[in-house]
Design a protein around this motif. Structure first.
Motif, PDB file in Angstrom:
ATOM      1  N   SER A   1       0.842  -1.190   0.000  1.00 13.75           N
ATOM      2  CA  SER A   1       0.000   0.000   0.000  1.00 13.75           C
ATOM      3  C   SER A   1       0.876   1.238   0.000  1.00 13.75           C
ATOM      4  O   SER A   1       1.878   1.300   0.702  1.00 13.75           O
ATOM      5  CB  SER A   1      -0.893   0.019   1.242  1.00 13.75           C
TER       6      SER A   1
ATOM      7  N   GLN B   1     -12.253  -2.153  -8.994  1.00 16.77           N
ATOM      8  CA  GLN B   1     -12.486  -3.103  -7.914  1.00 16.77           C
ATOM      9  C   GLN B   1     -13.985  -3.229  -7.590  1.00 16.77           C
ATOM     10  O   GLN B   1     -14.488  -4.303  -7.320  1.00 16.77           O
ATOM     11  CB  GLN B   1     -11.737  -2.648  -6.663  1.00 16.77           C
TER      12      GLN B   1
ATOM     13  N   GLU C   1      -7.320  -4.040  -9.109  1.00 17.45           N
ATOM     14  CA  GLU C   1      -7.808  -5.017  -8.122  1.00 17.45           C
ATOM     15  C   GLU C   1      -9.150  -5.607  -8.553  1.00 17.45           C
ATOM     16  O   GLU C   1     -10.119  -5.576  -7.793  1.00 17.45           O
ATOM     17  CB  GLU C   1      -7.981  -4.342  -6.749  1.00 17.45           C
TER      18      GLU C   1
ATOM     19  N   SER D   1     -10.341  -8.520  -8.731  1.00 12.91           N
ATOM     20  CA  SER D   1     -10.882  -9.640  -7.964  1.00 12.91           C
ATOM     21  C   SER D   1     -10.888  -9.346  -6.474  1.00 12.91           C
ATOM     22  O   SER D   1     -11.171 -10.213  -5.656  1.00 12.91           O
ATOM     23  CB  SER D   1     -10.046 -10.907  -8.242  1.00 12.91           C
ATOM     24  N   GLY D   2     -10.569  -8.100  -6.135  1.00 14.47           N
ATOM     25  CA  GLY D   2     -10.395  -7.734  -4.721  1.00 14.47           C
ATOM     26  C   GLY D   2     -11.620  -7.966  -3.851  1.00 14.47           C
ATOM     27  O   GLY D   2     -11.484  -8.261  -2.674  1.00 14.47           O
ATOM     28  N   ASN D   3     -12.811  -7.827  -4.433  1.00 13.22           N
ATOM     29  CA  ASN D   3     -14.026  -7.963  -3.618  1.00 13.22           C
ATOM     30  C   ASN D   3     -14.708  -9.317  -3.813  1.00 13.22           C
ATOM     31  O   ASN D   3     -15.831  -9.487  -3.381  1.00 13.22           O
ATOM     32  CB  ASN D   3     -15.026  -6.866  -3.994  1.00 13.22           C
TER      33      ASN D   3
ATOM     34  N   THR E   1      -2.609  -5.397  -8.442  1.00 11.31           N
ATOM     35  CA  THR E   1      -3.128  -6.304  -7.414  1.00 11.31           C
ATOM     36  C   THR E   1      -2.128  -6.408  -6.269  1.00 11.31           C
ATOM     37  O   THR E   1      -0.959  -6.074  -6.420  1.00 11.31           O
ATOM     38  CB  THR E   1      -3.408  -7.708  -7.997  1.00 11.31           C
ATOM     39  N   HIS E   2      -2.636  -6.819  -5.113  1.00 11.02           N
ATOM     40  CA  HIS E   2      -1.682  -7.140  -4.061  1.00 11.02           C
ATOM     41  C   HIS E   2      -1.807  -8.611  -3.660  1.00 11.02           C
ATOM     42  O   HIS E   2      -1.242  -9.046  -2.684  1.00 11.02           O
ATOM     43  CB  HIS E   2      -1.843  -6.205  -2.849  1.00 11.02           C
ATOM     44  N   ASP E   3      -2.561  -9.318  -4.481  1.00 12.82           N
ATOM     45  CA  ASP E   3      -2.816 -10.731  -4.185  1.00 12.82           C
ATOM     46  C   ASP E   3      -1.865 -11.605  -5.016  1.00 12.82           C
ATOM     47  O   ASP E   3      -1.949 -11.623  -6.245  1.00 12.82           O
ATOM     48  CB  ASP E   3      -4.273 -11.039  -4.525  1.00 12.82           C
TER      49      ASP E   3
END
Lengths: 906, 249
Positions: free
Chosen positions: B51, B101, B176, B178-180, B208-210
């Motif tokens: 972040s 997102q 993001e 797929s974030g939710n 993304t952070h995933d």
């Protein structure tokens, strides 16, 4: 809790301002009405105080009742010696008053529309002049000398030694100005013009030789006015009365206030419309605010706020808005009062001006109206807010409680029925009796209920209406038509400016830029529909997305435009009926009339015309007042011998001839209402006392005459009033075989000596009557424009709040390729669609009102129902323009949203 | 008939010496601090970083949603900084697809209208075969008449993905996406994006952070404190997790 409320309210300053605006304008109209009428009141108070300054007792004819604008009947001048002989009288002098018009150097009559043109005798005794002061020159001493007021002198460049024409009962004659007077600080008496002659001359000019209108008396220092009044009364004949100057002042002031009361009531009706429209907007705003703050309110509930605390939060915010708006509104009231003066002036009622007073009553009523309306409008949203469950804090779901469609339909139906009932009971008085409310109040309450009902029920028409409006050809037509209308207005302003001189152009061009710019935008919107279908389609979808919000917003505009439509229909029907009456009922070839609301011209004119061989018949008409059980009535005095040749009154029973023996003719509808029949004796109260007068005829066509007609002889014996010794109209019938050119030339030549008499043939007379109706119509519509402006604020406010709700959506649309101009177009179209729905609803409701009222008034002379379809149709375009103006600010704001901020929103 | 975009070696988007600073003076925050990066056509690139590393800012500046303080960003050979708001809007409409997102869809429009949104805005006709293929692959052909609030979160994101592809954009930016979503819906969406790149040559840049999501990409660009700190080709979830442990992110 209070702090949280204040913070939340101040955190949305724009919302606060826009909401406050709608309340503020309604309050401003209420306050402005009070300030306006208070100003007039104050002016007349000052005027009367001036007139009686320094005087103690007035002696005048005993009158049966106080006549409007009345000058009491004259009495024998001999009584002055009796008065002078009363112990305690220091000075007493008789005077006469009457009607006198001064002409300027160009030969144009100086006639202020509203204040009177006074004539009188010069008071010799310095102790009796009140605050009249000689500014220049001296008093009149010869029959060709006159003293005039300082305002008339300065406004028309008259100086000592100038020779002016003055018209009185006699023909116009010339007089030399020997003195110019003021009244304390003032240059004139409340706007009136004044011409004073020496006593002998004045008595001759006003037809009062050997008579006085009144005697003014000054008491010695040891005698009170009350004591002296009793002493004088004791020696006066029965026909005369003595009153203290203070009592006379109070009586005059009261009579003026009574006649102003009507004006105040009329203006307050318009103010009530403005406040009513404003309440729709406040209610809508608070509903939207509660919806938007749902999560916040849910959170408050979750952390332990009670339902009543939530109610208080919303109500306190409403109080805050109401308070700020009311205070600003009261201040703005001064501007409205100024505006009313301008509007009244333009319509021909010029009002004298003094400093505008701010009475405590104005502040109290203004605050009360503003606070009550705001809080009342916020109550339902507040209760809804209190029912938001804590779970709303966690999800963005629409949990706001609202009435089911069925409940709306039922309540709307009940309101509609009640409204129609009230209106019908008001219109058909006597058929249904529902207590003490008067007719106008009942119709007003009925109309308000119908508006509420339509507002509730109209959410169902939003969708189909928007579907029709959303059609591309309709949108193009709307855009192009309103664009052309506005561009036309702009060009018209410039052309008008150009035709009125160089200075006017410089003023008109910047003024014209506004309609030109908005018109350009409208044309652009209309023409882009072909290549950008998306923006208008999105606009229509957004307009129907919250049908109730749209319906309420549109309803605010509906009310204003319904009343305009109503005025259009009623005005057009009045014009058509008057025209028909003239066509059917005027036998005369020419009508001579005065171009003022009061006054007239010398009877000499009618006499002159009678002498001409080319003229077959001349009927002079005068206007006078009498009293019927406390209700003032207006009557016409005319010559019954000639009237049959010049007028067609359509006499149903009896005949003209019987008038000569002292009876009265009554209009059929009046007779029916009062329950009179031919041969009845009616009690007519005159200044000289009550008389039983026989009804000798019933007539059906009220043409050039008032509802009561008497002979000129009877009139002269009994009627009195300002200008009642002058003719207000003369109907002239040319002799057979005389060409129109010749007869006209004869009439014109005779009228040439009477500059305030206008000669018109039948067609011209009809056109003049229509002009008069148009002026009234324009006045009403100018006052209704305020309601429309408030509605525009309402659309702006709702739109701004809706756009705030849709911030994220707009950001997304911009990200995937919607241009700024497309956003502007979408927002503009949305406002236009909402506004047109409001306009169409208004036209429908207004047409129904207009037709119903016109039909109900058929017995009162409204014989023709006329609907000006084009004018009413143009209101749709007007509505579209209102919508476009409402959209300007929100559209710009929406298009300037920064995409990233919008996407990151929440 | 399947429409395919042939893989080329052309650069779909790039940034040279990109600097983005917010605020002024002492309170200025540097979000991008001299970024040089390019994205080849037809490849699926992931941008990762902790972040505040500037990964979203990089995406926004590349996509023409935000403007660099200095340096240049290009889509194709068009330099974004020289474009007016109007031209930038047209460029986004014609050359760029977006998947955010959340809040991807206009609630008043049906799923089909949402898919076709850029074309509706442009007033352009759509390629019916390509539309059918995209909604078919995404499995939303039976949901097209529904409003967004009648769709599940996964369906909503698939509608957004369809919208991003339907106008044949030069590049798709996904922030993001797929974030939710739950893991199953996320996997479906990412598999579709992978397929769009592999089978149809669609250039995709995804923030993304995933690590699981990033592993679907051909290449990962790692950001830290506004700079590019590392790259990885043909990543696997494990490799990504290992690399992130090194950064302490």
């Amino acid at each position: 809790m209070l702090r949280a409320t204040l913070k939340s309210a101040l955190g949305h300053r724009l919302r606060l301002v826009l909401t406050a605006m709608s309340v503020m304008m309604g309050v401003a109209f209420v306050a402005g009405t009070f300030i306006f009428t208070d100003t007039i009141d104050k002016t007349f108070d000052e005027l009367f105080a001036d007139v009686y300054a320094g005087q103690d007792v007035i002696v005048q004819s005993e009158t049966g009742y106080d006549v409007s604008l009345g000058i009491p009947p004259p009495f024998n001048a001999g009584v002055i010696e009796t008065v002078r002989g009363v112990p305690g009288v220091v000075a007493a002098e008789g005077s006469v008053s009457g009607f006198a018009v001064i002409y300027d150097e160009a030969g144009k009559a100086i006639v202020p529309t509203g204040p009177p043109t006074l004539g009188g005798s010069w008071v010799e005794d310095d102790r009796l002049v009140g605050n009249t002061e000689m500014r220049e020159g001296r008093g009149p001493t010869a029959s060709d000398e006159v003293v005039i007021d300082a305002r008339t002198a300065t406004a028309h460049d008259l100086v000592l030694g100038d020779v002016v024409e003055v018209q009185t009962l006699m023909k116009v004659a010339t007089y030399r100005v020997v003195g110019i007077i003021g009244f304390g600080e003032a240059d004139n008496l409340g706007g009136a013009t004044m011409a004073l002659f020496d006593l002998d001359t004045a008595q001759r000019l006003f037809g009062m030789e050997g008579e006085y209108s009144s005697i003014t008396v000054v008491a010695d220092s040891g005698t009170t006015p009350e004591v002296l009044t009793r002493r004088i009364q004791a020696v006066l004949p029965d026909t005369l009365e003595a009153v203290t100057a203070t009592d006379e002042l109070a009586a005059q002031t009261q009579s003026m206030q009574e006649s102003l009361g009507f004006l105040q009531t009329a203006l307050l009706v318009f103010a009530a419309v403005a406040v009513f429209v404003g309440s729709f907007i406040i209610q809508n705003t608070f509903r939207i605010i509660v919806r938007q703050r749902q999560r916040e309110l849910g959170l408050m509930r979750a952390v332990g706020a009670t339902g009543s605390q939530i109610i208080w939060m919303v109500v306190i915010e409403a109080l805050l808005v109401g308070l700020v708006a009311s205070l600003l509104g009261i201040l703005l009231g001064f501007g409205i009062a100024g505006g009313l003066t301008v509007i009244m002036d333009a319509a021909g009622f010029s009002m004298p001006s003094t400093s505008a007073p701010l009475a405590l009553r104005t502040i109290v009523v203004g605050l009360a109206v503003g606070l009550l309306v705001t809080v009342a409008a916020a109550v339902v949203p507040a209760v809804r807010a209190s029912r938001i469950p804590p779970v709303a804090a966690l999800h963005d779901m629409d949990v706001t409680l609202r009435m089911s469609d069925r409940a709306r339909a039922i309540i709307g139906g009940i309101l509609l029925a009640a409204g129609v009932g009230f209106m019908v009971s008001g219109l058909l008085e006597g058929l249904i009796d529902i207590g003490p409310l008067n007719q106008l109040t009942r119709v007003g309450i009925g109309a308000a209920l119908v508006f509420l009902a339509v507002s509730l029920l109209s959410s169902n028409v939003v969708k189909p209406a928007a579907a029709v409006l959303g059609h591309r050809s309709v949108l193009t037509a709307v855009g192009v038509l309103s664009g052309l209308a506005l561009v036309g207005t702009g060009v018209g302003l410039v052309v008008y400016g150009a035709s009125s001189g160089v200075g006017a152009v410089a003023y008109m061009i910047p003024l014209a830029l506004i309609p030109l710019a908005v018109g350009g935008l409208a044309l652009y919107l209309g023409l882009t529909v072909v290549r950008d279908r998306f923006s208008p389609a999105l606009a229509v979808q957004n307009a129907v997305r919250k049908p109730r919000r749209t319906a309420t917003t549109a309803s605010a505009l509906m009310i204003g435009l319904a009343l305009v439509t109503f005025c259009f229909i009623l005005g057009d029907s009045i014009k058509a009926s008057a025209g028909q009456a003239i066509d059917e009922g005027l036998r005369a070839d020419y009508v001579l009339s005065v171009n003022a609301f009061v006054g007239g011209f010398s009877p000499q004119l009618a006499d002159d015309l009678t002498q001409q061989p080319e003229i077959a018949a001349v009927t002079a008409m005068r206007i006078g007042y009498w009293d019927l059980d406390g209700r003032e009535q207006i009557a016409t005095g005319l010559d019954p011998v000639t009237a049959d040749q010049t007028l067609f009154l359509d006499i149903q029973q009896g005949d003209f001839g019987a008038l000569a023996d002292g009876g009265v003719l009554v209009l059929d509808t009046v007779a029916e209402e009062e329950g009179w029949t031919l041969g009845d004796e009616i009690p007519m109260g005159f200044a000289r006392g009550l008389q039983q007068v026989e009804i000798v005829g019933i007539f059906a066509k009220q043409n050039l005459v008032q509802p009561y007609v008497v002979s000129l002889d009877f009139f002269e014996q009994n009627m009195s009033g300002y200008g009642s010794d002058l003719d207000y109209a003369v109907a002239v019938k040319a002799a057979d075989g005389v060409s129109p050119e010749v007869s006209r030339a004869v009439v014109e030549a005779a009228a040439a000596d009477y500059p305030n008499a206008t000669v018109r043939d039948q067609a011209e007379y009809r056109a003049a009557q229509e002009d008069q109706a148009n002026t009234m119509l324009a006045l009403f519509n100018a006052l209704l424009v305020l309601a429309v402006i408030i509605a525009i604020f309402g659309i702006t406010n709702t739109l701004a709040l809706s756009i705030y709700e849709r911030t994220h959506e707009i950001g997304l649309l911009r990200a995937v390729g919607m241009s700024r101009s497309q956003v502007v177009r979408a927002v503009s179209w949305e406002a236009i669609v909402v506004a047109i729905i409001g306009a169409v609803l208004g036209i429908v409701v207004g047409t129904v009102f207009g037709v119903v009222v016109a039909v109900a008034m058929a017995s009162q002379g409204l014989t023709v129902l006329s609907i000006p379809v084009l004018q009413i149709g143009a209101l749709v375009v007007f509505g579209a323009i209102a919508g476009l103006i409402a959209a300007l600010f929100p559209a710009r704001r929406a298009s300037r949203l920064r995409i990233l901020d919008a996407i990151a929103y929440e | 008939m399947v429409t395919t975009v042939p893989r080329t070696d052309l650069t779909a988007a790039r940034m040279t010496a990109g600097v983005k600073r917010y605020g002024q003076g002492d309170t200025a925050v540097t979000a991008l601090d001299g970024i040089d990066v390019s994205f080849e056509s037809g490849r699926f690139t992931a941008i990762m970083g902790p972040s505040g590393s500037g990964k979203s800012t990089l995406l926004h500046c590349l996509a023409g949603l935000d403007v660099l303080t200095s340096g240049s960003a290009y889509i194709g050979e068009v330099e974004l900084g020289s474009l007016s708001d109007k031209d930038l809007t047209l460029l986004r409409r014609e050359k760029v697809g977006f998947v955010f997102q959340a809040f991807n869809l206009i609630p008043t429009l049906s799923a089909k209208e949402n898919v076709l949104l850029p074309l509706l805005i442009a007033g352009a006709a759509h390629d019916a075969a390509w539309f059918g293929e995209v909604v078919g692959i995404l499995g939303i052909e039976n949901r097209l008449s529904h409003r967004p609030n009648e769709l599940s979160g996964g369906e909503q994101q698939r509608v957004a993905a369809a919208r991003a592809l339907v106008s044949h954009p030069a590049i798709v930016f996904a922030d993001e996406p797929s974030g939710n979503l739950d893991s199953r819906s996320a996997a479906e969406l990412l598999a579709f994006m992978r397929r769009a790149a592999s089978d149809y040559g669609q250039t995709i840049v995804m923030v993304t952070h995933d690590p699981v999501a990033a592993a679907y990409a051909d290449r990962i660009v790692f950001l830290g404190d506004g700079r590019i700190v590392d790259e990885m080709a043909n990543p696997t979830t494990e490799a990504v997790i290992d690399r992130m442990k090194q950064f302490g992110g």
